[in-house]
Every structure is written in structure tokens, then in C-alpha cells.
Scaffold this active site. Sequence first.
Site, PDB file in Angstrom:
ATOM      1  N   HIS A   9       0.798  -1.121  -0.106  1.00  0.00           N
ATOM      2  CA  HIS A   9      -0.133   0.034   0.192  1.00  0.00           C
ATOM      3  C   HIS A   9       1.007   1.219  -0.056  1.00  0.00           C
ATOM      4  O   HIS A   9       1.583   1.712   1.057  1.00  0.00           O
ATOM      5  CB  HIS A   9      -0.884  -0.106   1.234  1.00  0.00           C
ATOM      6  CG  HIS A   9      -2.146   1.001   1.118  1.00  0.00           C
ATOM      7  ND1 HIS A   9      -3.281   0.834   0.715  1.00  0.00           N
ATOM      8  CD2 HIS A   9      -2.281   2.298   1.373  1.00  0.00           C
ATOM      9  CE1 HIS A   9      -4.279   1.502   0.603  1.00  0.00           C
ATOM     10  NE2 HIS A   9      -3.310   2.652   0.912  1.00  0.00           N
ATOM     11  N   HIS A  11       1.185   5.337  -2.298  1.00  0.00           N
ATOM     12  CA  HIS A  11       0.645   6.017  -3.291  1.00  0.00           C
ATOM     13  C   HIS A  11       1.804   7.000  -4.048  1.00  0.00           C
ATOM     14  O   HIS A  11       2.761   7.561  -3.398  1.00  0.00           O
ATOM     15  CB  HIS A  11      -0.310   7.003  -2.522  1.00  0.00           C
ATOM     16  CG  HIS A  11      -1.297   6.539  -1.742  1.00  0.00           C
ATOM     17  ND1 HIS A  11      -2.359   5.724  -2.157  1.00  0.00           N
ATOM     18  CD2 HIS A  11      -1.486   6.410  -0.516  1.00  0.00           C
ATOM     19  CE1 HIS A  11      -3.054   5.303  -1.368  1.00  0.00           C
ATOM     20  NE2 HIS A  11      -2.535   5.667  -0.281  1.00  0.00           N
ATOM     21  N   TYR A  27      -7.652  16.890   0.075  1.00  0.00           N
ATOM     22  CA  TYR A  27      -6.529  17.436   0.358  1.00  0.00           C
ATOM     23  C   TYR A  27      -5.630  17.617  -0.866  1.00  0.00           C
ATOM     24  O   TYR A  27      -5.962  17.214  -1.776  1.00  0.00           O
ATOM     25  CB  TYR A  27      -5.752  16.313   1.502  1.00  0.00           C
ATOM     26  CG  TYR A  27      -5.289  15.131   0.758  1.00  0.00           C
ATOM     27  CD1 TYR A  27      -4.139  14.720   0.417  1.00  0.00           C
ATOM     28  CD2 TYR A  27      -6.304  14.097   0.835  1.00  0.00           C
ATOM     29  CE1 TYR A  27      -3.746  13.686  -0.327  1.00  0.00           C
ATOM     30  CE2 TYR A  27      -6.083  12.772   0.341  1.00  0.00           C
ATOM     31  CZ  TYR A  27      -4.827  12.587  -0.202  1.00  0.00           C
ATOM     32  OH  TYR A  27      -4.250  11.318  -0.932  1.00  0.00           O
ATOM     33  N   ARG A 102     -10.159   0.065  -6.358  1.00  0.00           N
ATOM     34  CA  ARG A 102     -10.484   0.791  -5.186  1.00  0.00           C
ATOM     35  C   ARG A 102     -11.863   1.263  -4.857  1.00  0.00           C
ATOM     36  O   ARG A 102     -11.988   2.191  -5.852  1.00  0.00           O
ATOM     37  CB  ARG A 102      -9.119   1.440  -4.828  1.00  0.00           C
ATOM     38  CG  ARG A 102      -9.145   1.957  -3.390  1.00  0.00           C
ATOM     39  CD  ARG A 102      -8.432   3.247  -3.245  1.00  0.00           C
ATOM     40  NE  ARG A 102      -7.810   3.281  -1.831  1.00  0.00           N
ATOM     41  CZ  ARG A 102      -7.378   4.671  -1.212  1.00  0.00           C
ATOM     42  NH1 ARG A 102      -6.982   5.519  -2.011  1.00  0.00           N
ATOM     43  NH2 ARG A 102      -6.905   4.400  -0.052  1.00  0.00           N
ATOM     44  N   ASP A 228       1.917   2.432   3.772  1.00  0.00           N
ATOM     45  CA  ASP A 228       1.098   3.504   3.443  1.00  0.00           C
ATOM     46  C   ASP A 228       1.775   5.022   3.054  1.00  0.00           C
ATOM     47  O   ASP A 228       1.230   6.083   3.241  1.00  0.00           O
ATOM     48  CB  ASP A 228       0.083   3.774   4.791  1.00  0.00           C
ATOM     49  CG  ASP A 228      -0.881   4.810   4.538  1.00  0.00           C
ATOM     50  OD1 ASP A 228      -1.540   4.940   3.487  1.00  0.00           O
ATOM     51  OD2 ASP A 228      -1.317   5.338   5.362  1.00  0.00           O
TER      52      ASP A 228
END
Length: 274
Positions: A9, A11, A27, A102, A228
Site C-alpha cells: 500500500h 501512493h 487534500y 479501489r 502507506d
Amino acid sequence: MPDLVCDCHAHICGPGSVFSYSPDRIYTPPDALLSDYQTMLRVLGVKRAVLVQPSVYGSDNTVLLNALKEAGSEFRGVAVVDPAISDNDLERLSTAGVRGVRINIVDVKSGGAAFDFQSLRLLAERIRPLGWHMEFLLHVDTFPDFAITFENFPVDIVFGHLGYTAPGTTPDNGGFQDLLKLLRNGRAWVKLTGPYRISREQLPYADVVTLAHALVDANPDRIVWGTDWPHVMVRGAMPNDGDLCDLLSAWVPDETAREKILCLNPATLYGFVD
């Protein structure tokens, strides 16, 4: 770290000067580029990774696809798609390394808290021939009956951030118990990610340990792990990714289970070939 660890996980965001963000985002992240992420992985000794489409891009997967192309065969992706996407476009995403869709119903501008289950089921039927899964970002503690809802879902389902429960949630919560039931039945996967999103404490997030133990005990064959990175929307102290790795010794004390979670389970879920 053992060989073939997978960060399941992360990004990629930006460059903001090149790729436009969705007007519906809640955001705006600083640039978090593939090169920076790969440097972090080398420091940790992690060889494989799964890039998850961040909400700031909506269903425009351009940044994700560019990163997958540049990173190569040791990376996979989880995309966000419009329900009206064509079968040809789904095939193209699969060829590019995408292995799941997702569904985000909480970190959205509208406030979320609900989803169109019929539409999700139709999409799941379409991605099933591709061997994809459906990943949900939702608060399992607010859905006490979802074990029944997903009992016969067409594809595997994945839940991020240990179920993304509200801080202070304990394993006896009804929604969390449903998550455990789905795990025991082999109907769901859970990511050990983002403890700072569900904890009332600072590192080492001691109040998360009981949740992690309950999930691993329910079915260690259906648990994966991730950093993350780059930890978007963190309102407290920014965690160090090495410190997050160290939490695994408390969350998964058994070395055999830990190797499953770090290496073997991701290979199954995301289709890596050793």
C-alpha cells in the site's frame, strides 16, 4: 526483511506542476514521486510494491500507470475506475499491472458513508475474469452487518488500515467481528497499514496491537502489509517508515506467519511470480 517482501500500500502523487488533481479532492499532497519511493524501498530492503490510486486523482489513473510502466514487473497497481469503463480499458489496465479496483467511501468530499451495492456487484462481475479483487476504504466499525452483505460477493475483497476503525475501537466491536468472520471464511483480506489513522497514541501505537493480533489470528493467510507511504493526511507526527516496519515484531511475533504476510500472501493476491 526476508526476500521478496512486498509493500502492499503506497501512493504516487505528482509532480503537481504536470498532473492536475481532482477538483473533488479533500487534500492536496506535496509531490511524492516514484523515485523517492523507490529510494525508501531500497533502504528498507523491500523489492516489491503495490501502488494504490490516491483519491486526489479520482478515476484518472495516469500517474499510477506511468509509475507502473517505469517501475517494471515487481510493481502492481490498484486503480479507481468509473463504473461505465469499457471492457477493453479494463484489459489495458490489467496488462499494465493493475490487479484490483479501489472503492473509497470515507475520505471523499461528499462524506460518503454509503455505497451502491448493486453497482459494485456488477463491477465485480466484470473484473472477475481478470482475476482482480475489490479494495474498500471504509470504517468497518460502522457497518455491523457487512459480513452478510459480502457473503457471496463475486471477487475477493480487501480492507485497508486494519479495517480503518475509529480510534478506541476494540476487537469486540460488531463490525470488526464481521471482518474477522470474513477473514476466517477466506472471503476477505486485510492490510496491516496506517496504524496512526486508527490509534489514539503515538508510536508504537500500542492500542492497535490487539486489533492486529485478532486479525492475524483469524487467518494469517489473508493478511498483507504496507507502509502507506507517503502517509497523506497525517495530522500528527509524521512516522518514519523504518519505525513502522519495526511494529511487525509486536503485531506478528511468529516468524512463519510474518513471512506469509510479507511475501507469500502478496504474491497470491497480486499475482507475483517468484
